[in-house]
Design an enzyme around this catalytic site. Structure first.
Site, mmCIF file in Angstrom:
data_model
loop_
_atom_site.group_PDB
_atom_site.id
_atom_site.type_symbol
_atom_site.label_atom_id
_atom_site.label_comp_id
_atom_site.label_asym_id
_atom_site.label_seq_id
_atom_site.Cartn_x
_atom_site.Cartn_y
_atom_site.Cartn_z
ATOM 1 N N HIS A 374 -10.781 -7.062 3.473
ATOM 2 C CA HIS A 374 -9.607 -7.693 4.100
ATOM 3 C C HIS A 374 -9.960 -8.663 5.208
ATOM 4 O O HIS A 374 -9.066 -9.121 5.922
ATOM 5 C CB HIS A 374 -8.667 -6.641 4.683
ATOM 6 C CG HIS A 374 -8.012 -5.776 3.674
ATOM 7 N ND1 HIS A 374 -6.773 -6.076 3.134
ATOM 8 C CD2 HIS A 374 -8.412 -4.627 3.101
ATOM 9 C CE1 HIS A 374 -6.437 -5.126 2.270
ATOM 10 N NE2 HIS A 374 -7.411 -4.234 2.232
ATOM 11 N N ARG A 566 0.114 -10.405 14.483
ATOM 12 C CA ARG A 566 -0.744 -10.031 15.593
ATOM 13 C C ARG A 566 -1.181 -11.289 16.343
ATOM 14 O O ARG A 566 -1.344 -12.348 15.741
ATOM 15 C CB ARG A 566 -1.978 -9.276 15.071
ATOM 16 C CG ARG A 566 -1.683 -7.865 14.610
ATOM 17 C CD ARG A 566 -1.164 -6.987 15.729
ATOM 18 N NE ARG A 566 -2.197 -6.653 16.678
ATOM 19 C CZ ARG A 566 -2.731 -5.436 16.830
ATOM 20 N NH1 ARG A 566 -2.305 -4.421 16.103
ATOM 21 N NH2 ARG A 566 -3.654 -5.227 17.732
ATOM 22 N N LYS A 571 -5.419 -17.025 14.615
ATOM 23 C CA LYS A 571 -4.078 -17.278 14.080
ATOM 24 C C LYS A 571 -3.385 -18.429 14.818
ATOM 25 O O LYS A 571 -2.374 -18.944 14.377
ATOM 26 C CB LYS A 571 -3.233 -16.004 14.156
ATOM 27 C CG LYS A 571 -3.761 -14.871 13.253
ATOM 28 C CD LYS A 571 -2.952 -13.592 13.447
ATOM 29 C CE LYS A 571 -3.551 -12.390 12.733
ATOM 30 N NZ LYS A 571 -3.234 -12.364 11.283
ATOM 31 N N THR A 673 0.499 -11.800 4.739
ATOM 32 C CA THR A 673 1.568 -11.263 3.891
ATOM 33 C C THR A 673 2.922 -11.631 4.488
ATOM 34 O O THR A 673 3.909 -11.757 3.756
ATOM 35 C CB THR A 673 1.449 -9.731 3.763
ATOM 36 O OG1 THR A 673 1.159 -9.188 5.058
ATOM 37 C CG2 THR A 673 0.343 -9.348 2.804
ATOM 38 N N LYS A 677 6.744 -12.979 2.936
ATOM 39 C CA LYS A 677 8.060 -12.439 3.301
ATOM 40 C C LYS A 677 8.982 -13.564 3.761
ATOM 41 O O LYS A 677 10.164 -13.599 3.413
ATOM 42 C CB LYS A 677 7.908 -11.372 4.394
ATOM 43 C CG LYS A 677 7.104 -10.160 3.921
ATOM 44 C CD LYS A 677 6.611 -9.276 5.074
ATOM 45 C CE LYS A 677 5.536 -8.301 4.570
ATOM 46 N NZ LYS A 677 4.838 -7.608 5.668
HETATM 47 C C1 OAK Z 1 -7.739 -4.889 9.977
HETATM 48 C C2 OAK Z 1 -8.857 -4.214 10.400
HETATM 49 C C3 OAK Z 1 -10.090 -4.489 9.855
HETATM 50 C C4 OAK Z 1 -10.183 -5.411 8.836
HETATM 51 C C5 OAK Z 1 -9.055 -6.090 8.406
HETATM 52 C C6 OAK Z 1 -7.838 -5.832 8.971
HETATM 53 C C7 OAK Z 1 -6.608 -6.531 8.528
HETATM 54 O O1 OAK Z 1 -5.499 -6.150 8.883
HETATM 55 N N1 OAK Z 1 -6.747 -7.576 7.736
HETATM 56 C C8 OAK Z 1 -5.587 -8.258 7.211
HETATM 57 O O2 OAK Z 1 -5.289 -7.705 5.940
HETATM 58 C C9 OAK Z 1 -4.128 -8.260 5.372
HETATM 59 C C10 OAK Z 1 -3.861 -7.528 4.087
HETATM 60 O O3 OAK Z 1 -4.833 -7.827 3.144
HETATM 61 C C11 OAK Z 1 -4.311 -9.759 5.166
HETATM 62 O O4 OAK Z 1 -3.101 -10.284 4.666
HETATM 63 C C12 OAK Z 1 -4.660 -10.431 6.487
HETATM 64 O O5 OAK Z 1 -4.966 -11.787 6.261
HETATM 65 C C13 OAK Z 1 -5.862 -9.745 7.100
HETATM 66 O O6 OAK Z 1 -6.118 -10.264 8.386
#
Ligand code: OAK
Length: 839
Positions: A374, A566, A571, A673, A677
């Protein structure tokens, strides 16, 4: 659990049906009943919280038959099951969603009205389970909804944090964190399972021994044991009878603590240690990137993974004599690397507890797990110091070393003249502090690895896991994220739901591609009017909420330009701010050419230890303060910060947006995401070619998207050529004036130093290339402002956005996981069949 042989008494007989009926009449009766028999209250003294609890129990009763029937169906069919392992689930409020998935919103509203109660007031009472930070946790919650809706046998495993993500308060423009207390008044949706407990061990040492067959084995002699106790929450499908399980683990101290007291005579010390054990599930780490070396965090990860795997093993052994075939029963998805210790734990269970040999254990393990990445941000890639790891989990470290030794041998054979590559791929990072690379462990221990948007999956293959992709190209997949249209259209935007249902029929919520039926109406004047009224009403609701939360008054006629997510430098909320200050500056200078009145809405939490993010929140408030009270500008511009952005607030925000800000530096946002939305709710996007923006733009049409900014390749080139932000500052007059305004003290009551860290960072390093992207951003904003002054043209684009974003339903994403990764088939549950046997 032994299966009962005789026919068990089943609910679902005709008299039980009246008890759990769905008519307004039965709902009302059950509600009054729950008030008395569950809440132990009589009508005249019932508080709003009592009303909520009684409503929740009424709805829960109606979920249980489905849940039990589902468990029975899956078990009898011996169904292949998806286990989603995630340290976070950002569920959001349950009551409204469960009413929708049961299909009883209207009945419930009617029943409430008959009793003189407003359903909305009941819904507003619910504290939300905020067991996640942001995108990754909310994605897990959307996926649970889709798994149940698609009738896929699935269990979500995670942690029952006593305190979820903190409540954000704003004091004098600064974020202040307040403890989240979601459990204080009781959680009606969970079912505690005190008998479903597993021991989890930590520390100690390992010792070799020879087993009864004369084979060499290793025994782990741990120092501490605690227990994980299950709390189960039912997850309803929409439009079917399947109801899946979310099983969250709660930590309690085990016997070793009492024994310690007994041996040492140190009663208080032992009680203290006990409290320490129970701390494991106390609180969610509030960072959306890992906190380096936090021991408790590693404990949390191992704790929930160990409980979950023991639970899976228990279920498997109900059907099979040994762990052979474990990978055929289960597909276990690792939601980022947080649960990746599962690779070592399953190896340990197979080897040490079930006497399997290494080769077979490794085969089963590798065929069980799949890993979703992610993030590409280097600071967010998890690694654990070997020293810490070995102290908490000595046996797991040994196993990881053995996995690594065998893996490196393979690599050396394959790349005999490339020791650097071998070192790069090692599970252990060598350096002054040796560390375990969790992404490498997850990749080596999984049969599939995926990114979360097309561009991100390409970057996974070409950057962080490049060597692994070269070794195993077929292991790598893309599955673009999706969001549930039940919560983010039907529940959040009832007017839009009405519009779609009138045109497309009710099926769209299960088949979001049906949203396309809106398309031919994009230019229809009467339809446009209805669309505008829907947007207008949503903006009025948000305006009311803003007024309530902040006191600020905003005009629903203005363009609602919204950035909620966040707070993070990548961002680029501060890029948005640079544009706002530019508009302010133009109005003050009398050089403004974009007369579109705008309301800028921000929302989002900053990690408590992330100074720059907190300073950005302060800057938003400071700019808002100056702009909102200046009569020369406040007819045209307003800036507000909605405190405590969470799922509940989000549901009110997405439908109200005209313009969605998705302005991360290209290559940094894995997917996003929120972008989906917004678009589904008819917002237009101003965005970079990053994450899922790329696919959203292709889906809605390039002419219906405000694109700007450097591409990934251009970002790379710019940085490689020695990026000097100062030169943009020097050569771009307006940009210079904007930054100088921030440094002037105008927004900080005369203190020129307050925002120094931000402006200095921009001028000296600007690692996220705000200055390089500034001119293009401002230009795209001008296009958006112009477009908004043509209501028919804008409405057309808005309708086309909603019509063409069906692809971003989490149902589509889950179908792809089922087909391309998990190889699992739907197992529909029928309430009608086989019920009615009551002794
Ligand atoms: C949080 C902690 C560690 C690594 C990744 C995350 C995280 O929230 N990543 C987010 O995941 C979402 C779902 O896949 C993506 O849409 C976001 O871009 C990404 O920052």
């Amino acid at each position: 659990g032994t299966a009962r042989k005789e026919r068990a008494p089943m609910h679902g007989s005709s008299d039980e049906r009246t008890r759990t009926g769905m008519s307004p009449e039965s709902l009302k009766r059950a509600f009054v009943d729950s008030m008395f028999y569950v809440q132990a209250r009589y009508w005249e003294v019932a508080t709003p919280h009592d009303l909520y609890m009684a409503a929740a129990y009424t709805v829960r009763d109606r979920m249980l038959e489905r849940w039990i029937r589902t468990a029975e169906t899956y078990r009898k069919a011996d169904a292949r099951t998806v286990c989603y392992l995630s340290a976070e689930y950002l569920l959001g409020p349950q009551l409204g969603n469960n009413l929708i998935n049961l299909g009883i919103v209207d009945s419930a509203r009617q029943g409430a009205r008959d009793l003189g109660i407003d359903l909305q007031e009941i819904l507003d009472q619910e504290p939300e389970p905020g067991l996640g930070n942001g995108g990754l946790g909310r994605l897990a919650a959307c996926y649970l909804d889709s798994l149940a809706t698609l009738s896929i046998p699935a269990i979500g495993y995670g942690i029952r944090y006593e305190h979820g993500i903190f409540d954000q308060k704003i004091v004098d423009g600064w974020q202040v964190e307040d403890c989240d207390l979601w459990l204080t008044n009781g959680n009606p949706w969970e079912i505690p399972r005190p008998l479903l407990r597993y021991p989890v061990r930590f520390g100690g040492h390992t010792e070799p021994y020879t087993d009864e067959h004369g084979r060499f084995r290793v025994r782990w002699v741990p120092e501490l044991d605690l227990y994980g106790m299950a709390y189960d929450t039912p997850v309803l499908g929409f439009g079917n009878d399947n109801t899946n399980l979310l099983r969250l683990w709660h930590a309690t101290a085990g016997r070793s603590f009492d024994l310690q007291a007994f041996h040492k005579g140190d009663y208080y010390g032992a009680v203290n240690a006990k409290v320490g054990a129970e701390n494991i599930t106390k609180v969610l780490y509030p960072n959306d990137e890992p906190e380096v070396g936090k021991e408790l965090r590693l404990k949390q990860q191992y704790f929930f993974v160990s409980c979950s795997l023991q639970d899976m093993v228990r279920v498997h052994l109900q059907h099979a004599p040994n762990l052979e075939g474990f990978h055929e029963r289960f597909a276990a998805q690792l939601n980022d690397t947080h649960p990746s210790i599962a690779v070592a734990e399953l190896m340990r269970l197979c080897l040490d507890e079930h006497g399997m040999d290494w080769e077979r254990a490794w085969e089963i393990t590798r065929r069980t797990f799949a890993y979703t990445n992610h993030t590409l941000l280097p600071e967010a890639l998890e690694t654990w110091p070997v020293e810490l790891f070995g102290r908490l989990l000595p046996r797991h470290l040994e196993i990881i070393y053995e996995i690594n030794a065998r893996f490196l041998d393979e690599l050396r054979m394959r790349y005999p003249f490339d020791p650097e590559r071998v070192a790069r791929m090692s599970l252990i990072e060598e350096g002054p502090v040796r560390r375990v690379r969790m992404a490498h462990l997850a990749t080596v221990g999984s049969f599939a690895v995926n990114g979360v948007a097309a561009i991100h999956s390409e970057l996974v293959k070409s950057t962080v896991l490049r060597d692994f992709h070269e070794l195993w190209p077929e292991k790598f997949h893309n599955i673009t994220n999706g969001v549930t249209p039940r919560r983010f259209i039907q529940l959040s935007n009832p007017d839009l739901c009405g519009i779609i249902t009138d045109l497309a029929g009710p099926g769209w919520a299960r088949d979001a591609e049906n949203l396309r039926t809106l398309e031919p109406h994009a230019d229809d004047a009467a339809f446009q009017q209805r669309w505008q009224a829907m947007k207008r009403a949503a903006k009025e609701r948000l305006a009311a909420r803003i007024r309530e939360a902040t006191g600020a008054v905003v005009d629903p006629q203005s363009l609602f330009d919204i950035q909620v997510k966040r707070i993070h430098e990548y961002k680029r909320q501060h890029l948005n701010l640079l544009h706002i200050v530019a508009l302010y500056h133009r109005i003050k200078q009398g050089t403004d050419s974009d007369p579109t009145p705008r309301t800028f809405v921000f929302g989002g939490k900053a990690a408590p230890g992330y100074f720059m993010a907190k300073l950005i929140i302060k800057l938003i408030h400071s700019v808002a303060e100056v702009i909102n009270r200046d009569p020369e500008v406040n007819q045209r511009l307003r800036v507000v910060f909605v405190p405590n952005f969470n799922v509940k607030n989000a549901e009110c925000i997405y439908p109200a947006a005209d313009l969605s800000e998705q302005i991360s530096t290209a290559g940094k946002e894995a997917s996003g995401t929120g972008n989906m939305k917004f678009s589904m709710n008819g917002a237009l996007t101003i965005g970079t070619l990053d994450g899922a923006n790329v696919e959203i733009r292709d889906a809605v049409g390039h002419e219906n998207f405000f694109l700007f900014g450097l591409t990934v390749a251009e970002v790379e080139r710019t940085l490689a050529e020695g990026y000097r932000p100062w030169e943009y500052y020097r050569s771009h007059d307006e940009l210079r004036e904007v930054i100088d305004l921030l440094r002037s003290g105008l927004f900080s009551h005369g203190d020129p130093d307050l925002f120094r860290p931000l402006t200095d960072s921009l001028l000296q390093h600007d690692p996220y290339l705000l200055l390089a992207d500034y001119p293009a951003y401002v230009e795209a904003q001008a296009r958006a402002g112009d477009a908004f002054r043509d209501p028919a043209g804008w409405t057309r684009m808005s309708i086309l956005n909603a019509a063409r974003t069906g692809f971003f339903s989490s149902d589509r994403a889950i179908r792809e996981y089922c087909r391309n990764i998990w190889q699992v088939e739907p197992m529909p549950v029928s309430l009608a069949a086989g019920n009615g046997s009551v002794p």
